[in-house]
Structure formats: C-alpha cells, structure tokens
Design a protein around this motif. Structure first.
Motif, short mmCIF file in Angstrom:
data_model
loop_
_atom_site.label_atom_id
_atom_site.label_comp_id
_atom_site.label_asym_id
_atom_site.label_seq_id
_atom_site.Cartn_x
_atom_site.Cartn_y
_atom_site.Cartn_z
N LEU A 213 -9.42 0.53 -0.99
CA LEU A 213 -8.15 0.80 -1.67
C LEU A 213 -7.97 -0.12 -2.88
CD1 LEU A 213 -5.73 1.17 1.39
CD2 LEU A 213 -7.06 2.94 0.25
N ILE B 206 0.86 -1.19 0.00
CA ILE B 206 0.00 0.00 0.00
C ILE B 206 0.89 1.23 0.00
CG2 ILE B 206 -1.77 1.30 1.28
CD1 ILE B 206 -2.73 -1.31 2.45
N SER C 241 -13.05 1.13 3.95
CA SER C 241 -12.08 1.55 2.94
C SER C 241 -11.54 0.31 2.24
CB SER C 241 -10.93 2.33 3.61
OG SER C 241 -9.95 2.66 2.65
N SER D 8 -4.81 0.15 -5.29
CA SER D 8 -3.48 -0.27 -4.91
C SER D 8 -3.39 -1.74 -4.56
CB SER D 8 -3.00 0.54 -3.70
OG SER D 8 -3.83 0.27 -2.59
N GLU E 254 -5.43 5.78 5.54
CA GLU E 254 -6.70 5.56 4.84
C GLU E 254 -7.12 4.10 4.89
OE1 GLU E 254 -10.05 6.28 2.40
OE2 GLU E 254 -8.75 7.68 3.48
N ASP F 183 1.38 7.08 1.64
CA ASP F 183 0.43 8.16 1.91
C ASP F 183 -0.99 7.65 2.09
OD1 ASP F 183 0.15 7.34 -0.68
OD2 ASP F 183 -0.07 9.36 -1.53
N MET F 184 -1.22 6.35 1.91
CA MET F 184 -2.55 5.78 2.08
C MET F 184 -2.62 4.81 3.25
SD MET F 184 -3.72 5.14 -1.89
CE MET F 184 -5.44 5.05 -1.44
N HIS F 185 -1.56 4.77 4.09
CA HIS F 185 -1.56 3.84 5.22
C HIS F 185 -2.70 4.12 6.18
CE1 HIS F 185 2.92 2.47 4.80
NE2 HIS F 185 2.14 2.01 3.84
#
Length: 447
Positions: free
Chosen positions: A400, A385, A398, A403, A392, A388-390
């Motif tokens: 994702l 992942i 969510s 990714s 999120e 910057d999306m950890h």
C-alpha cells in the motif's frame, strides 16, 4: 416488499426454534411424543371416558327415577322407610325426605363440567320433575334432590356410581411411559451430540493452532467417519505446514551463510563510500528473511499462558519509544488474556511498530467488552489507510505504498502475521479510523 403470511410464519418459527443440534434433536423426539400423548388422551376422554360416564349417569338416573316413582306411589313414612332400606342395600343410595322444602336456587358445578353435563342430561331424560344436584360439596359423593309435591327427596349417591374415578390411572401410566421413553431418547441423543461436540472442539483447537492428540471417534457411523476424515485432513495439513516451515527454515539458513560472509568481508574491507549503504541492504535482507520465516512458522506449537495486558502493552510501548515515538498507554491493571506469549507479543510488536513508523504519537488501550471478550486498540496520528483498502492491507506482501508506504523495512507481512496470530487465538483484527487522525487496529480476543 410485503411478506406473505407463510414467509412471516416461517421466520417466526425460525426465531423461536432451537439453534443447537442438541435442542433440535430433542425437539424431534419431544414434539411427536407430546402430540401423540395429547391425541391419545383426547381420544381416550372423548371416546371412552365420557361414554363410560354417560352410561354410569344413565344408570344412576334410572335408579333415582325408580326411587322417586316408588315414593310417589306410597308417600307414607312406612313406604319411605322401606324404600330407603332397599335403596341402601341394593343400590348404595342414601334416601331422605325433606318436608315442606324446595330445591336450592344456586347451582354448584365442577370446574371441568364433564360429569355435570352427563349427569344433567341423564336426569333430564329420566325425570319429569324439577331436580338439583351438586358434585362438588362432597369429594366421594353426589348430592341429588328431586321436587316431589311440596317436599324434596334428597339422595346421596357414591361418586363412582356416576363417574369413572380410575381414569387418572390411565393418564399416570401414559405419563410414566412417556417420561421413560423420553429419558432413553435423551440419553442416546446426548451421546450422539457429545461426539459431534468433541469433533467441533478438536476442529476449533486445530484452527487456533493448538496441538492435540488424535481422539477416538464415538457416536453414529457417520459421525465416526467424519471424525476420522477430519483427523486425516488435520494430519495432512500439519505435514504440509511442517514441510513448508522446514523448507523456509532451510532457505533461511542457507541465505544466512552468504549474508554472514558478506558482513564479515564488509567489516574487513577498507572504508569506502558505499559501505554504509551496503550494510543497510544486508540489514534489510536479514529482516526480510526473518519475516518470511515468522510468517511460515507462526509459533503454532507454543503453549498458551495467562498474561497481564498492562505488561504486554507497556513492553510494546517501550519498544516504540526507542525509535522515537510518543506512546500513551491506557489499560486496567487487572485485565488479563490467555495467549501464546511469543506469538502474541510478535503480533502486538508488529502493530505498534507499524504505528510508530507512520505516526509521531501512538496510543495503546484495552478494555473488557460486555460479551466477555477483550479488545486491544493500537492508534496513531499518521496518514492512515483508506477504508476501501483495509482488507487489502492484511494480504501477505501487500505494501500500500500509495497511501501509507506500509512496512517500509519489510515485505508487507506485518499485518498479515498479526491477523494470523489473532485468528489463531479465536479472535480477529480490524482496522478503523483513529481519533488521533490516523489508523486504529483493534485486536479482539474471546473471553
């Protein structure tokens, strides 16, 4: 930017001052008492003790000057005998004559010097002859010598003639009163701080999901009010959680009934082309309902127990191997954690299952940190992942998909449930890049 001196001094004080309420409250009591004690002691010695010593030294110097002048008027053995007897009876002075001697050259002074300075000033003002004195050789006496012609008159005077010897009693009483007042203050402060600590412990236990009975508020009126407000708030939050859990359980039960009927109708129906796809949809719907209920309920009322970390990771590894993943386990045998078993196993299962679903190799490890905390790591060799999306990824629902297509069989609650369980134990979960090339999930639990 260069800090101003006041800013530097402020930061220096903040680093040195106590951080706990107990320490700061104690400092509020101790510091003024110490300042007062130093000020009173300094005032006493400066304005009283030194003045008394000066007056005593002046009186002793006058008596010595009288003895020297009397002997100078009649320097005969008979005159010396008469002088010595009178000085012994009326002035408590021991007078002796040393023929053909001179004053010692070495000076003997006390470590503080207050008595020496006062006596030296008094003797200098009363005598016009060379003199020498020693206040250190004898504990209870002062040795004074005056040059008279080619000889020396030696006078031994009681120490109390030049020094107020009972001054230490004042200091002892002052210290005793200070210790008594500080002891009383410490007892009261300890009682107030204990009430706040009890409130903090109850708040921390509630945050970890532990169920505790209402406790009786203690301490000051404001502390008791805060404790009662916290218990009322805790009851309201618990009622809200219970209502939400009951609602989700009811919805789950209501949805399971038609799902069961659909499964039964699908099983009794003749074979057809879309039967397998419909069975998969029913399985996914049931899995989604289970995740909704688990997220709402969270096993908060479960009792804690001490478990072996090796057993926990081995069980999670076996579950991951059943779905085809290659799992490596590296954990000390003696490592244990105190957790709520069902909740923690569910969180660990979510992390390991998520790693196995997106990677071919999964590594499970654990270690004891220097701080005493326990860290468990779940790594995989999947796509990972983006950093910057950890955060999120931990948000409920969510997915994702761009990714990692996370939690493909569920609704995006796997990581959210795992972090909620970890934080409920006083710890947390963080994400990082794995050495295998994929994602690493670190579970930290307090020692």
């Amino acid at each position: 930017m260069k800090l101003l001196p006041s800013t530097v001094w402020t930061r220096f004080l903040k680093r040195r001052l106590p951080t706990s309420l107990w320490g700061r409250s104690l400092l509020i009591i101790v510091l003024p008492v110490l300042v007062m004690q130093v000020f009173v002691t300094w005032t006493f010695f400066d304005a009283h003790w030194q003045t008394v010593n000066a007056r005593l030294s002046e009186g002793l110097a006058g008596d010595i000057a009288w003895a020297v002048e009397t002997y100078a008027e009649d320097p005969t053995p008979e005159g010396l005998e008469t002088l010595a007897g009178r000085a012994e009876r009326t002035l408590s002075l021991s007078v002796a004559w040393q023929e053909a001697t001179s004053l010692p050259e070495n000076l003997r002074r006390g470590p503080i010097g207050v008595v020496d300075r006062a006596l030296e000033a008094a003797l200098a003002s009363r005598l016009d002859r060379p003199f020498w004195f020693d206040t250190t050789r004898y504990p209870n006496y002062i040795d004074i010598r005056v040059q008279v012609g080619d000889g020396v008159m030696r006078i031994i005077a009681p120490r109390e003639r030049a020094v107020a010897t009972q001054a230490h009693i004042f200091v002892v009483w002052l210290l005793a009163a200070t210790v008594l007042l500080m002891s009383v203050a410490i007892l009261f402060i300890r009682n107030q701080v204990r009430a706040i600590e009890r409130l903090a412990a109850a708040a921390e236990a509630f945050g970890r999901g532990e169920t505790r009975k209402r406790f009786k508020p203690h301490g000051a009126r404001e502390v008791r009010a805060a404790a009662r407000a916290f218990m009322d708030m805790r009851d309201r939050i618990q009622r809200h959680i219970d209502q939400r859990t009951a609602l989700l359980a009811s919805v789950s039960h209501d949805l399971r009934t038609p799902l069961t009927r659909l499964r039964l109708e699908l099983a009794l129906a003749p074979p057809f082309k879309r039967a397998s796809a419909m069975q998969g949809d029913l399985d996914q719907m049931e899995h989604m309902i289970d995740e909704y209920l688990a997220f709402a309920q969270g096993e908060a009322g479960e009792a804690s127990d001490t478990l072996s970390v090796a057993d926990l990771l081995d069980q999670a590894a076996e579950d991951a191997r059943r779905i085809g993943a290659t799992v490596e386990v590296d954990v000390p045998e003696a490592l244990t954690v105190n957790v709520r078993p069902l909740a923690f196993r569910r969180a660990l299962t979510n992390l390991v299952g998520n790693a196995a679903a997106h990677g071919d190799t999964v590594r499970l490890s654990a270690r004891r940190l220097p701080s005493g905390a326990t860290e468990l790591a779940v790594e995989d060799d999947g796509p990972g992942i983006p950093e910057d999306m950890h955060e999120e990824a931990f948000r409920p629902f969510s997915r994702l998909d761009a990714s990692r297509n996370q939690n493909r069989k569920g609704v995006g609650l796997g990581l959210a449930i795992a972090r909620d369980v970890a934080r409920g134990h006083g710890g947390d979960i963080t994400l990082d890049r794995s050495t295998l090339g994929g994602l690493m999930a670190r579970i930290r639990l307090p020692g």
